[in-house]
Scaffold this motif. Structure first.
Motif, short mmCIF file in Angstrom:
data_model
loop_
_atom_site.label_atom_id
_atom_site.label_comp_id
_atom_site.label_asym_id
_atom_site.label_seq_id
_atom_site.Cartn_x
_atom_site.Cartn_y
_atom_site.Cartn_z
N THR A 52 23.35 -22.01 -8.35
CA THR A 52 22.15 -21.17 -7.95
C THR A 52 22.63 -20.26 -6.90
O THR A 52 23.56 -20.44 -6.14
CB THR A 52 21.30 -22.23 -6.86
OG1 THR A 52 21.10 -23.37 -7.87
CG2 THR A 52 20.04 -21.80 -6.58
N HIS A 87 27.67 -24.25 -6.26
CA HIS A 87 27.88 -24.80 -7.44
C HIS A 87 27.43 -26.05 -7.31
O HIS A 87 27.91 -27.26 -6.73
CB HIS A 87 29.62 -24.76 -7.35
CG HIS A 87 30.00 -25.11 -8.70
ND1 HIS A 87 31.36 -25.00 -8.88
CD2 HIS A 87 29.79 -25.48 -10.01
CE1 HIS A 87 31.78 -25.32 -10.03
NE2 HIS A 87 30.71 -25.66 -10.60
N ASP A 144 26.62 -28.23 -10.31
CA ASP A 144 27.28 -29.21 -11.37
C ASP A 144 28.10 -28.56 -12.09
O ASP A 144 28.08 -27.03 -12.14
CB ASP A 144 25.76 -29.77 -11.97
CG ASP A 144 26.37 -31.21 -12.38
OD1 ASP A 144 27.52 -31.65 -12.57
OD2 ASP A 144 25.31 -32.04 -12.78
N GLU A 145 28.55 -29.21 -13.18
CA GLU A 145 29.50 -28.51 -14.06
C GLU A 145 28.63 -27.56 -14.80
O GLU A 145 27.59 -27.90 -15.42
CB GLU A 145 30.22 -29.60 -14.89
CG GLU A 145 31.06 -28.67 -15.89
CD GLU A 145 31.85 -29.90 -16.75
OE1 GLU A 145 32.68 -29.39 -17.62
OE2 GLU A 145 31.61 -30.98 -16.48
N ASN A 146 28.93 -26.26 -14.79
CA ASN A 146 28.25 -25.18 -15.51
C ASN A 146 27.03 -25.05 -14.82
O ASN A 146 25.97 -24.59 -15.69
CB ASN A 146 28.02 -25.48 -17.05
CG ASN A 146 29.23 -25.62 -17.85
OD1 ASN A 146 30.17 -24.91 -17.43
ND2 ASN A 146 29.73 -26.41 -18.75
N SER A 147 26.56 -25.37 -13.67
CA SER A 147 25.15 -25.11 -13.07
C SER A 147 25.47 -24.63 -11.64
O SER A 147 26.17 -25.13 -10.91
CB SER A 147 24.51 -26.57 -13.04
OG SER A 147 23.24 -26.42 -12.35
N ALA A 149 28.57 -19.44 -17.65
CA ALA A 149 28.09 -19.31 -16.45
C ALA A 149 28.89 -18.94 -15.34
O ALA A 149 28.77 -17.73 -14.72
CB ALA A 149 27.01 -20.37 -15.71
N ALA A 207 24.69 -18.66 -21.71
CA ALA A 207 24.00 -19.17 -20.57
C ALA A 207 22.62 -19.03 -20.39
O ALA A 207 22.29 -17.94 -21.21
CB ALA A 207 24.88 -18.63 -19.20
N TYR A 263 18.86 -19.50 -10.79
CA TYR A 263 19.40 -20.89 -11.37
C TYR A 263 20.28 -20.52 -12.71
O TYR A 263 19.55 -19.95 -13.74
CB TYR A 263 18.44 -21.99 -11.67
CG TYR A 263 17.84 -22.58 -10.45
CD1 TYR A 263 18.24 -23.50 -9.38
CD2 TYR A 263 16.54 -21.84 -9.88
CE1 TYR A 263 17.70 -23.92 -8.41
CE2 TYR A 263 15.98 -22.29 -8.75
CZ TYR A 263 16.43 -23.53 -8.06
OH TYR A 263 15.91 -24.06 -6.69
N GLU A 314 22.61 -21.58 -15.55
CA GLU A 314 23.33 -22.86 -16.48
C GLU A 314 24.01 -22.33 -17.60
O GLU A 314 23.46 -21.41 -18.51
CB GLU A 314 22.49 -23.78 -16.54
CG GLU A 314 21.75 -24.68 -15.32
CD GLU A 314 20.91 -25.71 -15.71
OE1 GLU A 314 20.69 -26.15 -16.80
OE2 GLU A 314 20.55 -26.45 -14.69
N GLY A 315 25.05 -23.04 -18.08
CA GLY A 315 25.49 -22.86 -19.54
C GLY A 315 27.16 -22.74 -19.53
O GLY A 315 27.84 -22.65 -18.31
N GLU A 370 17.00 -19.29 -14.79
CA GLU A 370 15.53 -19.15 -14.32
C GLU A 370 15.33 -18.64 -12.83
O GLU A 370 16.24 -19.18 -12.04
CB GLU A 370 15.28 -20.78 -14.32
CG GLU A 370 13.87 -20.99 -13.97
CD GLU A 370 13.46 -22.45 -13.80
OE1 GLU A 370 12.37 -22.91 -13.38
OE2 GLU A 370 14.57 -23.45 -14.13
#
Length: 353
Positions: free
Chosen positions: A117, A110, A112-115, A70, A139, A64, A66-67, A142
């Motif tokens: 996996t 993709h 979410d925005e800036n998220s 990313a 970013a 995962y 994020e940031g 995890e």
């Protein structure tokens, strides 16, 4: 003697080939899922003739990311274009070394925005994680390891419904007509009273969906799908049948990570643990060479040429530009003549009796 890193382990052998050829780890395991729910033949035919439910919750690693940086990180490492990569889309992410050889590939969601996996085998996850930790990216990451490593509990479950009746099963279990969602795009559906994300997917020429959601809902959602699929001949697919799907579709799931030689990759080898996938993987097959580079593959060798886009700077771009017009190998399909197989098959039965 114990070693701290892949690089240390490599210093004890004549070549990386020796290290990998003598690995004792065995085949890549598909943990937790039963070997067979009914029998191999029924489960094998289900995705072509009726409907199959695959449990992909256990054998893949999830990373995962994020940031704000990313997407910049992924664009720097992936051969893919990210110009129009939007929330609720996915793509097969391919990463190469500086010489254009494949380190690994995985499915990139993709969320979410800036998220994002990454889902798949570990090599590409480790490469992304290493570059995140050693680069100046705003970013975080995890890592959720496969069940063989983390004792069976994951952040999310992951199921796949495939086959001619997959869409009917989905409509029945959700209680409504399915929206028109394009291939490798996602939507949210309600199953067993739970909101579940679904990726429009397909396998071996059949339509289907990949469903994922919070781990606590795994049993409820699976039971609801199995019940809804009874009238359509649904089969839960066991770990014995699951690996054959990639063979039928011509997908090569485990290219050797192109990381074992070269000064540019040495810091990465020093970062990788001596217990990592890359350090313990088993190299098999009838082909043999003392030079590990002879086992490396390019995106073009694997049929990933259409994924390579030179609309951005990425690791390996210069090398791939030189290869693009003259790939050294091409993936092809071996097609058996049906009448020949029918003649050989009875003979093999007689020999086994």
């Amino acid at each position: 003697m114990s070693y701290r890193s892949l690089e240390e382990a490599l210093q004890t052998v004549r070549s990386p080939v020796e290290l990998l050829r003598h690995s004792q780890i065995g085949p890549y395991a598909f943990p937790v899922v039963r070997a067979e729910f009914t029998n191999w033949r029924d489960e094998q035919r289900a995705w072509r003739e009726t409907c199959a439910l695959f449990d992909q919750s256990h054998h893949m690693t999830d990373l995962y990311i994020e940031g704000p940086d990313a997407l910049q990180l992924l664009s720097h490492l992936g051969v893919n274009s990210f110009k129009n990569f939007k929330v609720n889309q996915a793509k097969q992410f391919v990463a190469c070394n500086h010489n254009g050889y494949v380190i690994g590939d995985a499915i990139l969601f993709h969320l979410d925005e800036n998220s994002f996996t990454l889902v798949g085998r570990p090599p590409v996850h480790s490469w992304v994680q290493y570059n995140l930790e050693t680069g100046r990216y705003d970013a975080s990451a995890e890592r959720d390891e496969r069940s063989a490593v983390n004792q069976g509990r994951r952040k999310v479950f992951r199921y796949q419904i495939q086959g001619p009746y997959a869409l009917r099963v989905m409509e029945k279990v959700t209680g409504r007509p399915l929206p028109d969602i394009r291939f490798f795009n996602m939507g949210v559906f309600t199953i067993a009273g739970r909101d579940i994300r679904a990726l429009r997917h397909g396998m071996v020429g059949q339509p289907g969906w990949e469903l994922f959601g919070p781990w606590d809902y795994a049993g409820e959602v699976r039971n609801a799908i199995v019940e809804a699929g009874q009238e359509y001949g649904i089969r839960q697919v066991g770990s014995r049948t699951y690996p054959t799907t990639c063979l039928e579709s011509g997908w090569i799931p485990s290219p050797l990570p192109a990381i074992y030689v070269g000064e540019e990759m040495k810091p990465y080898r020093q970062w990788l643990s001596a217990k990592s996938y890359e350090a313990t993987a088993s190299l098999g097959g009838s082909f043999y060479s003392d030079d590990i580079v002879d086992y490396y593959l390019t995106p073009y060798d694997l049929g990933y040429g259409p994924f390579v886009k030179f609309d951005h700077d990425f690791v390996g771009r210069e090398a791939l530009e030189k290869m693009a017009d003259n790939p050294r190998r091409k993936k092809v399909t071996l097609v058996w003549n049906g009448e020949d197989v029918a003649r050989v098959f009875p003979c093999s039965i007689l020999l086994e009796m």
